[in-house]
Design a protein around this motif. Structure first.
Motif, short mmCIF file in Angstrom:
data_model
loop_
_atom_site.label_atom_id
_atom_site.label_comp_id
_atom_site.label_asym_id
_atom_site.label_seq_id
_atom_site.Cartn_x
_atom_site.Cartn_y
_atom_site.Cartn_z
N SER A 1 -1.83 -0.81 10.73
CA SER A 1 -2.16 0.62 10.81
C SER A 1 -2.89 1.07 9.56
O SER A 1 -3.87 1.82 9.65
CB SER A 1 -0.90 1.46 11.00
N ALA B 1 -6.37 -0.25 9.92
CA ALA B 1 -7.13 0.41 10.98
C ALA B 1 -7.55 1.83 10.60
O ALA B 1 -8.67 2.25 10.86
CB ALA B 1 -6.32 0.45 12.27
N TYR B 2 -6.64 2.56 9.99
CA TYR B 2 -6.92 3.96 9.68
C TYR B 2 -7.53 4.14 8.29
O TYR B 2 -8.16 5.14 8.02
CB TYR B 2 -5.65 4.81 9.79
N ASP B 3 -7.31 3.20 7.38
CA ASP B 3 -7.85 3.21 6.02
C ASP B 3 -7.49 4.49 5.26
O ASP B 3 -7.72 5.59 5.73
CB ASP B 3 -9.37 3.03 6.04
N LEU C 1 -4.55 6.01 4.29
CA LEU C 1 -3.57 6.96 4.82
C LEU C 1 -2.59 7.38 3.72
O LEU C 1 -2.18 6.59 2.89
CB LEU C 1 -2.75 6.31 5.94
N ASP D 1 0.78 10.73 6.44
CA ASP D 1 0.02 10.25 7.60
C ASP D 1 0.68 9.02 8.22
O ASP D 1 0.79 8.92 9.44
CB ASP D 1 -1.42 9.89 7.20
N VAL D 2 1.10 8.08 7.37
CA VAL D 2 1.75 6.87 7.87
C VAL D 2 3.03 7.25 8.61
O VAL D 2 3.32 6.72 9.68
CB VAL D 2 2.05 5.87 6.73
N VAL E 1 2.11 8.50 12.04
CA VAL E 1 1.67 7.42 12.93
C VAL E 1 2.88 6.71 13.53
O VAL E 1 2.90 6.39 14.72
CB VAL E 1 0.76 6.42 12.18
N HIS F 1 -3.53 1.58 0.81
CA HIS F 1 -4.52 0.65 1.32
C HIS F 1 -3.88 -0.72 1.43
O HIS F 1 -3.01 -1.07 0.63
CB HIS F 1 -5.70 0.52 0.35
#
Length: 72
Positions: free
Chosen positions: A6, A9-11, A13, A17-18, A21, A57
């Protein structure tokens, strides 16, 4: 593995945010992200747009490995 995928994919975060998700409390997530950092799998950096916040990251070696890994 899912957290790393994740992050990749989302870069960039944030912890918030994590947690959104994955649908878990940000305070619970801290331990996991700390462990990933200690293992060298993830890096926490200052957000270039908001220095009060940090973004996560996937570390470059793990990023390369994840991109080459076959889907299970």
């Amino acid at each position: 593995m899912h957290v790393l995928e994740s992050l990749l994919a989302y870069d960039s975060l944030s912890q918030q945010d994590v947690s959104r998700v994955f649908g878990i409390d940000p305070n619970v997530l801290v331990g996991l992200l700390d462990d990933l950092e200690a293992l060298g799998c993830a890096e926490c950096r200052c957000n270039p747009h908001d220095r009060r916040r940090h973004v996560f990251h996937v570390s470059p070696p793990v990023s390369r490995w994840l991109r080459r890994a076959p889907d299970c």
